[in-house]
Design a protein around this motif. Sequence first.
Motif, PDB file in Angstrom:
ATOM      1  N   LYS A 842       0.905  -0.776  -0.180  1.00 34.02           N
ATOM      2  CA  LYS A 842       0.109  -0.221   0.135  1.00 34.02           C
ATOM      3  C   LYS A 842       1.232   1.347   0.063  1.00 34.02           C
ATOM      4  O   LYS A 842       0.494   2.390  -0.585  1.00 34.02           O
ATOM      5  CB  LYS A 842      -1.372  -0.056   1.355  1.00 34.02           C
ATOM      6  N   VAL A 843       2.001   1.067   0.731  1.00 32.02           N
ATOM      7  CA  VAL A 843       3.212   2.368   0.959  1.00 32.02           C
ATOM      8  C   VAL A 843       3.374   2.662  -0.766  1.00 32.02           C
ATOM      9  O   VAL A 843       3.274   3.937  -0.612  1.00 32.02           O
ATOM     10  CB  VAL A 843       3.713   2.282   2.407  1.00 32.02           C
ATOM     11  N   LEU A 844       3.787   1.474  -1.394  1.00 25.99           N
ATOM     12  CA  LEU A 844       4.712   1.798  -2.458  1.00 25.99           C
ATOM     13  C   LEU A 844       3.812   1.918  -3.426  1.00 25.99           C
ATOM     14  O   LEU A 844       3.970   2.612  -4.740  1.00 25.99           O
ATOM     15  CB  LEU A 844       5.228   0.826  -3.217  1.00 25.99           C
ATOM     16  N   GLN A 845       2.376   1.581  -3.368  1.00 21.71           N
ATOM     17  CA  GLN A 845       0.904   1.872  -4.391  1.00 21.71           C
ATOM     18  C   GLN A 845       0.692   3.921  -4.084  1.00 21.71           C
ATOM     19  O   GLN A 845       1.140   4.146  -5.082  1.00 21.71           O
ATOM     20  CB  GLN A 845       0.089   1.637  -4.547  1.00 21.71           C
ATOM     21  N   SER A 846       1.166   4.389  -2.898  1.00 24.81           N
ATOM     22  CA  SER A 846      -0.002   5.637  -2.806  1.00 24.81           C
ATOM     23  C   SER A 846       1.753   6.527  -3.191  1.00 24.81           C
ATOM     24  O   SER A 846       1.653   7.330  -3.382  1.00 24.81           O
ATOM     25  CB  SER A 846      -0.019   5.502  -1.024  1.00 24.81           C
ATOM     26  N   ALA A 847       2.938   5.979  -2.954  1.00 22.56           N
ATOM     27  CA  ALA A 847       4.406   6.498  -2.744  1.00 22.56           C
ATOM     28  C   ALA A 847       4.462   6.862  -4.241  1.00 22.56           C
ATOM     29  O   ALA A 847       5.123   7.550  -4.801  1.00 22.56           O
ATOM     30  CB  ALA A 847       4.875   6.622  -1.954  1.00 22.56           C
ATOM     31  N   ASP A 848       3.682   5.958  -5.272  1.00 24.51           N
ATOM     32  CA  ASP A 848       4.559   5.666  -6.814  1.00 24.51           C
ATOM     33  C   ASP A 848       4.358   7.180  -7.341  1.00 24.51           C
ATOM     34  O   ASP A 848       5.461   7.426  -8.166  1.00 24.51           O
ATOM     35  CB  ASP A 848       3.401   4.971  -7.413  1.00 24.51           C
ATOM     36  N   PRO A 849       3.536   7.622  -7.237  1.00 20.67           N
ATOM     37  CA  PRO A 849       3.570   9.548  -8.309  1.00 20.67           C
ATOM     38  C   PRO A 849       4.720  10.193  -7.698  1.00 20.67           C
ATOM     39  O   PRO A 849       5.294  10.970  -8.374  1.00 20.67           O
ATOM     40  CB  PRO A 849       1.681   9.920  -7.901  1.00 20.67           C
ATOM     41  N   VAL A 850       4.589   9.967  -6.451  1.00 21.64           N
ATOM     42  CA  VAL A 850       5.799  10.827  -5.632  1.00 21.64           C
ATOM     43  C   VAL A 850       7.012  10.333  -5.713  1.00 21.64           C
ATOM     44  O   VAL A 850       7.465  11.387  -6.140  1.00 21.64           O
ATOM     45  CB  VAL A 850       5.712  10.702  -3.996  1.00 21.64           C
ATOM     46  N   PHE A 851       7.611   9.545  -5.715  1.00 18.62           N
ATOM     47  CA  PHE A 851       8.644   8.260  -6.947  1.00 18.62           C
ATOM     48  C   PHE A 851       8.816   9.114  -7.902  1.00 18.62           C
ATOM     49  O   PHE A 851       9.709   9.461  -8.749  1.00 18.62           O
ATOM     50  CB  PHE A 851       8.735   7.335  -6.561  1.00 18.62           C
ATOM     51  N   ARG A 852       7.413   8.759  -8.786  1.00 21.46           N
ATOM     52  CA  ARG A 852       7.743   9.074 -10.319  1.00 21.46           C
ATOM     53  C   ARG A 852       7.852  10.894 -10.584  1.00 21.46           C
ATOM     54  O   ARG A 852       8.975  11.488 -11.339  1.00 21.46           O
ATOM     55  CB  ARG A 852       6.292   9.086 -11.282  1.00 21.46           C
ATOM     56  N   ALA A 853       7.073  11.454  -9.840  1.00 21.80           N
ATOM     57  CA  ALA A 853       7.108  13.129 -10.030  1.00 21.80           C
ATOM     58  C   ALA A 853       8.835  13.993  -9.666  1.00 21.80           C
ATOM     59  O   ALA A 853       9.502  14.151 -10.251  1.00 21.80           O
ATOM     60  CB  ALA A 853       6.554  13.552  -8.441  1.00 21.80           C
TER      61      ALA A 853
END
Length: 884
Positions: A842-853
Motif C-alpha cells: 500500500k505504501v509503494l502504491q500511494s507513494a508511486d506518484p511521488v517517486f515518479r514526480a
Amino acid sequence: MTKRFISIAGLLFLIVFILTSCREVAPYQVEKGVSKSLNDYRKQTISAIRYRLSFNIPAEKSAPVTGNETLSFSLSENKKPLVIDFKETADKIKAMAVNGKEVKYRFENGHIIIPEKYLNSGKNDITFKFIAGDLSLNRNDDYLYTLFVPDRASTAFPCFDQPDLKAHYLLTLDVPAGWTAVANGALKTIKEQNNDRAVYSFSETKPLSTYLFAFAAGKFKHSTREKNGREITFYYRETDQKKIEKNIDRIFYLQFDALSWMENYTGIKYPFGKFAFVAIPSFQYSGMEHPGVVLYRAGKLFLDATATQNQMLDRASLISHETAHQWFGDLVTMDWFDDVWLKEVFANFMAAKIVNPAFPQIDHQQAFLIDHYPKAYAVDRTAGANAIRQKLDNLNRAGSLYGAIIYNKAPVVMLQLETLLGPDKLQKGLRQYLNTYSYSNADWDDLIGILNPMTDKDLKRWSNIWVKQPGMPYYKYSIKNDSMFIVQMDPNKQGRLWPQAMNITMFYGDSGKVFPVFADSRQTRLPLPAGTPDMTLLNGSGLAYGYFQFTGADLNFLGSKRIFSLSAMQRAIAYISVWENFQNRQIDPQKAAADIEFYLSNERNEQNINLLLKYYRTLFWRFSGDVQREILSKRMEKLLWEKMKNTQIKSLKSAYYKTFMKTAYSPKATASLLKLWRGTLKMKGLDLSEDDMTTLAYELAVRRGMEGNSFIPDSILDMQLARLSNPDKRKKMKFIIPALSTDDSIRDAFFESLKNPANREHEPWVLTALTYLNHPFRAVYSQKYILPSLNMLEEIQATGDIFFPKGWLDATLSGHNSIQAANYVTLFLNNHPKLDPMLKQKVLQSADPVFRAAGMMKNDKVVVSTQTIRALTVLKNGRKRAID
C-alpha cells in the motif's frame, strides 16, 4: 528385561496422563484474529449456527451498549476446546453459561476458549451477557450503524467470525423513543416501553456470514415505494427538502431496476425477502451490501444540482454494485477472504451491465474502459502491485486485500473471461455456480471448475497469470519489411506471458485496419496491408490490458488534429495510452501538458472530457512545480472558464467548474471563485448547492496567505459554517476547519490530535482534513507530517476500517511531489524492514506518484526550474514566513 518393560510402560502411562490432563489447552496457538488453521478446524466441526441477539442502546453516546446472546450450534466432535471470537477485553463478558451451566473458560488474544468437557457432541447452547465493543458500532449522538466487514462482528458480540460459518440471526433492539431501527430481517413488532424506550423485534434471517449481519438505529426519516409486488424502504437523515425531491425518485428507480436486472440475469429471485437501504452521513465506504439493509454514503445518493455525468453514472453503478452483491457475495460467499475479490469482481462486472439501459446516451464500452483501466494501471505499474487473489493467513489482515486491483483490474479480467467463453456460456456457468452454492460458500477454483469444460482454452493456465500474479504485460512493436512485430515483455523480467485477446488497429489516412489476435506468445507477426501505418493502436478495441508503448510517429499523429478522425472510443484508448506513456517517461511533462491542453480545447465527448480533466488535475498538482503551474494556469484557467461559461450541458459545465475550482492558481481565478461563493457572480446553469459552497469555502481558505490573495476574508470558514443548518454537516465542517488554518500551530495541533483513534472516528472527515493539511500550497511545510503519518500506519490498520489505511496514505502524500517527500517514504521503509508485506504494498502504491514526480523533477530541466519556494504570507499572525 521385565524391569525395563515396566519402566517404559509406566513412562507411556505418564505421558498419556499428562496429555489427557492438558486437553483444556487449545491444540494450536490461539493468536489474535482468526488464523486459517482455526478457520478450517471450526468449519470442519461446527454447523447449524443460530444467534439470538438483543442489544440495549442508550440515548447517551458515552453509555455502554449492553447485549444478551444465545449462540446455538452443532459440534461433530467435542475433542478439542471451542474457540469463540470476541475482540474486546475479558471484563466485557458479564456472564456466560454453556448448556445451562456456568463454566470456567480462558480469555486469550480476543478469544473465549471453552474446554471440551463442557461441550456436547451434537447440539450446544451458549448464553452470554456482555458489553458490546464500540469499534464497529459507529455511534453518533442520535444514531448508530454497524459495519462488521471483514472480521469486526466479534468486536461487538461473541461469535464465530469467519465467512464460511453462515448462521441465522434473530435480533431485538431496545432503543430510545423517537428512534427508528432497521436490520437484515423484516420488522416483526415495535413495543413502546415507559414512554422513553421502544423495542424492535426482527424476523430470523437467511444464512449469513458474520460480516454481513447489520443493523442501524437512530433518528432517520424514511420513504417506502412499491413496484410489481416488491416493497423497498429508504432511510435517510438528509434535511434539504429540495435535494431530497430532486434525487429520491431516481434513487428508487435505479434500485428497483437493479434488482429486476439481477433476477433476470441469474434466474434467481432476490434471495433475502425484505429489502431496505440506508443513507449514512460520512459513511466510511461508498456502500456496503448487507442483505436487507444496504448502507450507502449519503453524498453518493443525494447528488447536488451541479452533479457531473460521472457522478450520476457513479451513483447508478454503486447501487447496481451493491445490488449485485446480494447474489455474488451474500447468496454465495467466498470460503476465505483471499477470494474477497470474487464477490467484488462480479459486483463491478454486473454493475457495468446493469447501468446500460439507464444511460442510453453513454457509450458503455467506453465508460467501462475509462472507469476501470486507469485506476488499475495506477496500481499495477507500481513496485507495490499485488495479485488479484492474494494469500491470507489471518482474517485480521483481510482489510489489506482491498484496492484498485480488486475493484478495477478484476472486472477487466472478467471481461476477458467473457470474451473467451462468450456471454451466453458465462451466464450459464454463473447460474450453475449460484444454484450449486446458494446460501453457502465457494472459491474461485470452484467457479473455474464449472467454466473450464465450456472452452478449449486452458482456463487454469490463464487464471494463474491473470488472477494469481501481480503486474501487467508491456507491449511494443517494430516494422521490418512488410510485417509488424508485436513483442510482449514482462517488466519484472520473470519471463511471464499474459494470454489475451487483442484487436490491433493500424490507421491509414482516415481509416483503420483491425487485426484480431490472441496474444499468447512472446512475439506476434502481422502483415502490413498498405505499407507503414500512420499510427497504430495496439489496444485497438480497448479490451486488452497492459502498457502499450507508442513510437515517435504514433505520438506525432496523436499530437495533431488527426486524432479527432478517430472515434470517441478510440480517442479514449489513445488518451489512456498517452498518459501511460507519460508515466513511463516516453513523454516529458511539458509535452504532456501541451497535449492535454490541445485535447481539451477540441474534445467534444463528455466521457473523454471528464477523463482529460482528471489527467489535467493530476499533471497540474503532481507533476508540476510553481513556475510550471503558473505557465499552465495562464492558459488553462482561461480555457476552463470559457468552456464552463459556453457549454449548455449542465453536467459538463459542472465538470469544468470543479476542475477550475480545484486548480485555480492565479489571484484572478481565485477572485472569481470568491465572487461565486459570495453570490455576486452568477453563471447560468451552474447552481451551487450548500455542499458545493462548503467545498468552495475550503478551496478558498487553503489559498489564504498565497501571494496576491489577501482579498480572501479570514472568516470565510466561519461564515460558511453559519450558513449550514444540518447538524451532521456542521459537525463535519467544524472538524475540518483546523486543517485549513493559516496558523501553523493550529494545523500542527490538529495533526497531533489524529494520533488518538477517538479523533479518527469519522474516517471521511479525517481524509478530507488530511488532504487539505497536505495541500500542494502547504506541501513544503507539511512535509514534516509524512514520517509521523507513516509511523501511524500499523495502528491505523488495526483500528480503522478496510479502506482507511490506503486512504490515509493517499491523503498524506496527495500534495507532495518533491525529492524530499520521496526520501521520507524511503526512510520509513528502510526503518521498517518487518512491515507487513501487504501494508508495504500500500505504501509503494500511494507513494508511486511521488517517486515518479521526484524522478522527473531530478532529470527534467523544465521541471527542475519549478522548484522555487514561495514565501507564504501568513495573514493570521500578520507576518511573513519563509518555508524551507
